[in-house]
Motif scaffolding. Sequence first.
Motif, mmCIF file in Angstrom:
data_model
loop_
_atom_site.group_PDB
_atom_site.id
_atom_site.type_symbol
_atom_site.label_atom_id
_atom_site.label_comp_id
_atom_site.label_asym_id
_atom_site.label_seq_id
_atom_site.Cartn_x
_atom_site.Cartn_y
_atom_site.Cartn_z
ATOM 1 N N VAL A 116 -5.058 3.763 -0.785
ATOM 2 C CA VAL A 116 -6.286 2.976 -0.944
ATOM 3 C C VAL A 116 -6.541 2.116 0.294
ATOM 4 N N ALA A 117 -5.481 1.459 0.800
ATOM 5 C CA ALA A 117 -5.631 0.573 1.957
ATOM 6 C C ALA A 117 -6.134 1.330 3.178
ATOM 7 N N LYS A 118 -5.747 2.589 3.309
ATOM 8 C CA LYS A 118 -6.173 3.391 4.452
ATOM 9 C C LYS A 118 -7.670 3.691 4.424
ATOM 10 N N GLN A 119 -8.282 3.500 3.273
ATOM 11 C CA GLN A 119 -9.723 3.743 3.161
ATOM 12 C C GLN A 119 -10.545 2.505 3.519
ATOM 13 N N VAL A 120 -9.864 1.391 3.805
ATOM 14 C CA VAL A 120 -10.551 0.149 4.167
ATOM 15 C C VAL A 120 -10.535 0.012 5.685
ATOM 16 N N PRO A 121 -11.693 0.111 6.338
ATOM 17 C CA PRO A 121 -11.732 0.045 7.804
ATOM 18 C C PRO A 121 -11.177 -1.284 8.328
ATOM 19 N N GLY A 122 -10.299 -1.201 9.306
ATOM 20 C CA GLY A 122 -9.774 -2.395 9.949
ATOM 21 C C GLY A 122 -8.615 -3.061 9.243
ATOM 22 N N LEU A 123 -8.221 -2.561 8.081
ATOM 23 C CA LEU A 123 -7.116 -3.175 7.349
ATOM 24 C C LEU A 123 -5.789 -2.704 7.943
ATOM 25 N N LYS A 124 -4.962 -3.641 8.388
ATOM 26 C CA LYS A 124 -3.689 -3.312 9.014
ATOM 27 C C LYS A 124 -2.639 -3.062 7.944
ATOM 28 N N THR A 125 -1.956 -1.931 8.064
ATOM 29 C CA THR A 125 -0.914 -1.588 7.092
ATOM 30 C C THR A 125 0.476 -1.562 7.709
ATOM 31 N N SER A 126 0.581 -1.520 9.017
ATOM 32 C CA SER A 126 1.893 -1.488 9.661
ATOM 33 C C SER A 126 2.482 -2.891 9.739
ATOM 34 N N GLU A 127 3.822 -2.964 9.684
ATOM 35 C CA GLU A 127 4.595 -4.205 9.820
ATOM 36 C C GLU A 127 4.476 -5.135 8.614
ATOM 37 N N THR A 128 3.291 -5.329 8.070
ATOM 38 C CA THR A 128 3.132 -6.272 6.962
ATOM 39 C C THR A 128 3.020 -5.526 5.630
ATOM 40 N N PHE A 129 1.847 -5.140 5.238
ATOM 41 C CA PHE A 129 1.588 -4.347 4.034
ATOM 42 C C PHE A 129 2.277 -4.928 2.798
ATOM 43 N N GLY A 130 2.170 -6.228 2.627
ATOM 44 C CA GLY A 130 2.724 -6.864 1.433
ATOM 45 C C GLY A 130 4.230 -6.898 1.383
ATOM 46 N N SER A 131 4.889 -6.627 2.520
ATOM 47 C CA SER A 131 6.352 -6.628 2.554
ATOM 48 C C SER A 131 6.873 -8.056 2.651
ATOM 49 N N ASN A 132 8.165 -8.198 2.428
ATOM 50 C CA ASN A 132 8.803 -9.513 2.493
ATOM 51 C C ASN A 132 9.465 -9.703 3.843
ATOM 52 N N GLY A 133 9.665 -10.973 4.238
ATOM 53 C CA GLY A 133 10.291 -11.200 5.525
ATOM 54 C C GLY A 133 10.728 -12.639 5.718
ATOM 55 N N PHE A 134 11.508 -12.845 6.773
ATOM 56 C CA PHE A 134 11.960 -14.187 7.157
ATOM 57 C C PHE A 134 11.855 -14.308 8.665
ATOM 58 N N GLY A 135 12.159 -15.474 9.199
ATOM 59 C CA GLY A 135 12.001 -15.692 10.639
ATOM 60 C C GLY A 135 10.537 -15.665 11.017
ATOM 61 N N ASP A 136 10.193 -14.891 12.039
ATOM 62 C CA ASP A 136 8.799 -14.838 12.467
ATOM 63 C C ASP A 136 7.912 -14.049 11.506
ATOM 64 N N ARG A 137 8.504 -13.449 10.470
ATOM 65 C CA ARG A 137 7.726 -12.745 9.450
ATOM 66 C C ARG A 137 7.475 -13.630 8.230
#
Length: 257
Positions: A116-137
């Motif tokens: 679905v996200a790939k059908q939204v123009p300009g929506l970034k899915t790499s690196e973030t995509f609702g993932s969890n993180g610490f530090g600079d993320r």
Amino acid sequence: MQVKSPEFKVPELRDLERSPQPLAAEFVGTLLLVFFAVGAAVLAGEYIGTLGIALAFGFTLLALAYTLGPISGCHVNPAVTLGVLMARRISLETAVKYWIAQLVGGIAGAALLFLVAKQVPGLKTSETFGSNGFGDRSAVHINTGGAFVSELVLTFLLVYVVLGVTHRVAVTGFDGLPIGIALGTIHLIGIPLTGTSVNPARSLGPAVFAGGAALSQLWLFIVAPLVGGVLAAVVHALTHPQPEGVLGLHAPQRQRG
């Protein structure tokens, strides 16, 4: 003529081991949790903010608890299943099957969300995509130790509430309400810290499609929630009356029937 509402039988251990329905419920439930709740962050985060995302997680789990609770207990979370296993409410065999269903469901939900996200123009899915993180993320740049402790404590609350309001396996009556409220509250606190995992299956799915640092940091969002689930089961055994066999304190009694 009075129409009676359907009555749901509390799943017994033998029912969970013999029927495919609980496994299907855990797969579908985890898929829906990832798609709708993580989807709220990915697709609508800038419009609904942290409060909206937290409510999406809480309300989605609340709805699933009433829908799937009588079928599988609506764990939809390996940390919850581990806590329930520690409390001797399910067998190890059932827990392993639940974990597989949850992890596969989390990946499937993330795949559907990615489509679905790939059908939204300009929506970034790499690196973030609702993932969890610490530090600079992390929004507040929390360090590794802080992220581990926060995920452990937040998961502890969720699993402790689940164990405290349910009996045996099923979510019945008003059990789903405090569970949904707990998850929503957890996200209000955890989103700025790590994006809030408290669920290895929820973290795995988005990380697979985000790639990069999301995958390299994934270990924390698997280990910390599982440790939190174990601690919740131990503390629950100390604070609540327990049947024999819980946490190995006594030899479990053989069920009749």
